[in-house]
Design an enzyme around this catalytic site. Sequence first.
Site, mmCIF file in Angstrom:
data_model
loop_
_atom_site.group_PDB
_atom_site.id
_atom_site.type_symbol
_atom_site.label_atom_id
_atom_site.label_comp_id
_atom_site.label_asym_id
_atom_site.label_seq_id
_atom_site.Cartn_x
_atom_site.Cartn_y
_atom_site.Cartn_z
ATOM 1 N N ILE A 1 0.051 18.264 -4.680
ATOM 2 C CA ILE A 1 -0.609 18.576 -5.952
ATOM 3 C C ILE A 1 -1.980 17.890 -5.965
ATOM 4 O O ILE A 1 -2.107 16.738 -5.535
ATOM 5 C CB ILE A 1 0.239 18.066 -7.145
ATOM 6 C CG1 ILE A 1 1.692 18.556 -7.053
ATOM 7 C CG2 ILE A 1 -0.397 18.463 -8.474
ATOM 8 C CD1 ILE A 1 1.925 20.022 -7.241
ATOM 9 N N TYR B 1 -3.763 15.780 -2.997
ATOM 10 C CA TYR B 1 -2.784 15.535 -1.924
ATOM 11 C C TYR B 1 -2.657 16.694 -0.930
ATOM 12 O O TYR B 1 -1.935 16.578 0.064
ATOM 13 C CB TYR B 1 -1.422 15.156 -2.519
ATOM 14 C CG TYR B 1 -1.283 13.658 -2.801
ATOM 15 C CD1 TYR B 1 -2.279 12.965 -3.472
ATOM 16 C CD2 TYR B 1 -0.166 12.949 -2.385
ATOM 17 C CE1 TYR B 1 -2.164 11.602 -3.726
ATOM 18 C CE2 TYR B 1 -0.039 11.584 -2.630
ATOM 19 C CZ TYR B 1 -1.046 10.926 -3.300
ATOM 20 O OH TYR B 1 -0.920 9.574 -3.541
ATOM 21 N N HIS C 1 15.231 2.239 2.296
ATOM 22 C CA HIS C 1 13.823 1.935 2.022
ATOM 23 C C HIS C 1 13.341 0.857 3.003
ATOM 24 O O HIS C 1 14.017 -0.162 3.182
ATOM 25 C CB HIS C 1 13.698 1.443 0.582
ATOM 26 C CG HIS C 1 12.292 1.411 0.079
ATOM 27 N ND1 HIS C 1 11.332 0.565 0.616
ATOM 28 C CD2 HIS C 1 11.672 2.124 -0.882
ATOM 29 C CE1 HIS C 1 10.187 0.760 -0.027
ATOM 30 N NE2 HIS C 1 10.369 1.696 -0.937
ATOM 31 N N GLU D 1 12.335 7.552 -7.776
ATOM 32 C CA GLU D 1 13.092 6.707 -6.840
ATOM 33 C C GLU D 1 14.205 5.937 -7.565
ATOM 34 O O GLU D 1 15.296 5.745 -7.026
ATOM 35 C CB GLU D 1 12.142 5.738 -6.137
ATOM 36 C CG GLU D 1 12.793 4.909 -5.046
ATOM 37 C CD GLU D 1 11.761 4.148 -4.234
ATOM 38 O OE1 GLU D 1 11.286 4.688 -3.224
ATOM 39 O OE2 GLU D 1 11.404 3.020 -4.633
HETATM 40 C C1 2GW Z 1 0.678 9.963 -6.730
HETATM 41 C C2 2GW Z 1 0.264 8.696 -7.141
HETATM 42 C C3 2GW Z 1 -1.027 8.475 -7.585
HETATM 43 C C4 2GW Z 1 -1.916 9.529 -7.607
HETATM 44 C C5 2GW Z 1 -1.497 10.775 -7.175
HETATM 45 C C6 2GW Z 1 -0.206 11.009 -6.761
HETATM 46 C C7 2GW Z 1 0.214 12.337 -6.292
HETATM 47 C C8 2GW Z 1 1.480 12.508 -5.697
HETATM 48 C C9 2GW Z 1 -0.647 13.473 -6.338
HETATM 49 O O1 2GW Z 1 -1.791 13.455 -6.849
HETATM 50 N N1 2GW Z 1 -0.228 14.674 -5.807
HETATM 51 C C10 2GW Z 1 1.001 14.787 -5.239
HETATM 52 O O2 2GW Z 1 1.327 15.878 -4.713
HETATM 53 N N2 2GW Z 1 1.867 13.727 -5.225
HETATM 54 C C11 2GW Z 1 3.215 13.931 -4.649
HETATM 55 O O3 2GW Z 1 4.093 12.917 -5.073
HETATM 56 C C12 2GW Z 1 3.158 13.859 -3.130
HETATM 57 O O4 2GW Z 1 4.138 14.727 -2.583
HETATM 58 C C13 2GW Z 1 3.512 12.417 -2.868
HETATM 59 O O5 2GW Z 1 3.977 12.188 -1.548
HETATM 60 C C14 2GW Z 1 4.558 12.176 -3.948
HETATM 61 C C15 2GW Z 1 4.767 10.696 -4.326
HETATM 62 O O6 2GW Z 1 3.539 10.054 -4.537
HETATM 63 P P1 2GW Z 1 2.980 8.983 -3.475
HETATM 64 O O7 2GW Z 1 3.407 9.424 -2.117
HETATM 65 O O8 2GW Z 1 1.535 8.793 -3.696
HETATM 66 O O9 2GW Z 1 3.712 7.693 -3.932
HETATM 67 P P2 2GW Z 1 4.448 6.573 -3.001
HETATM 68 O O10 2GW Z 1 4.154 6.769 -1.567
HETATM 69 O O11 2GW Z 1 4.187 5.237 -3.596
HETATM 70 O O12 2GW Z 1 5.928 7.038 -3.304
HETATM 71 C C16 2GW Z 1 7.097 6.320 -3.542
HETATM 72 O O13 2GW Z 1 7.295 6.127 -4.951
HETATM 73 C C17 2GW Z 1 7.248 7.342 -5.725
HETATM 74 C C18 2GW Z 1 7.515 7.000 -7.169
HETATM 75 O O14 2GW Z 1 6.552 6.083 -7.624
HETATM 76 C C19 2GW Z 1 8.269 8.363 -5.240
HETATM 77 O O15 2GW Z 1 9.589 7.912 -5.484
HETATM 78 C C20 2GW Z 1 8.094 8.580 -3.749
HETATM 79 O O16 2GW Z 1 9.106 9.474 -3.273
HETATM 80 C C21 2GW Z 1 8.173 7.259 -3.018
HETATM 81 O O17 2GW Z 1 7.954 7.484 -1.622
#
Ligand code: 2GW
Length: 297
Positions: free
Chosen positions: A67, A70, A177, A247
Amino acid sequence: FKEQLPPYFLLLQCDSKENFLFHRRSDVLMMTPWFAPIVWEGTYNSEILNEQFRRRNVTVGLTVFAIKKYTVFLNKFLETAETYFMVGHRVNYYIFTDRPEEVPKVPLKEGRNVVVLQVQNYPRWQEISMRRMELINSFSQQRFINEVSYLVCVDVDMRFNDQVGVEILSNLFGTLHPHFYAAERQSFTYERRPASQAYVPRDEGDFYYAGGFFGGTVMEVYKLTKKCHEAMMVDKAKGIEAIWQDESYLNKYFVYYKPTKILSPEYLWDDDLGRPEILKKIRFLALPKNHAAIRNK
Ligand code: 2GW
Ligand code: MN
């Protein structure tokens, strides 16, 4: 008669190293107390497993969300998935995005398809992350159930770095994790406010699972995402959001509906943690993304 038979350990010692009985490790936990295997390199035989899943002509769906900005992650994600994900099996990539025109055209091997699913954007990143449960749930019922046997649901800010194959497949699976696989229950970052639907009491919970890699049969993923989404909606109505968003709700679900297989942190690693000796393979690796151009968490 008794004397003529070699004892069991002798049978083991006489077998060649190629024998499946030798696929074991003593340095890691290989099975949970509810008899779910924990998948580490060196504990399984991919030749046998590939044959079993090929015989069933299994198709695996890989769901990923890209989204807004990303979408920049899609190219590396898909390219590396073509090299390492379910090699030799049928795969459908389900890409949920609000920007279909930004989905790159990556060359695909035979039996592999990209399906672009256009969805709306949410202004808050927490909502983007959490709404994945709702969307996976509704597409499971409408579409995935007719097209694939298993769903694998992952983060997009990742690259495949080594084989991820049918050894991960089971009715319901989660991934340890990388920050907590060696930690004690007390330090798990479960939601601790009793008012939240994601609440896990201090004396419950087995492992801390990662939000970025889970799956199972379409039916099991349907049930999981339904429960998680409903829990989020109950909380939302009370003005609560769990500490680690989706999560946290996933972790709550796994306390009461235990996974039938668990993936080691080989399947979701972050190089900020170095590369400890127990990791024989790093299969799926977090990409750095902390520059403000992509993310303003
Ligand atoms: C997320 C955080 C801040 C700004 C943008 C986004 C974002 C995430 C976005 O703009 N567009 C988008 O498609 N995403 C989707 O959400 C994308 O698939 C991404 O991999 C997912 C989770 O966000 P992410 O990967 O940036 O967060 P992480 O790596 O800290 O994720 C962990 O924690 C998350 C909850 O806070 C989820 O549980 C995730 O599955 C975890 O790996
Ligand atoms: Mn991520």
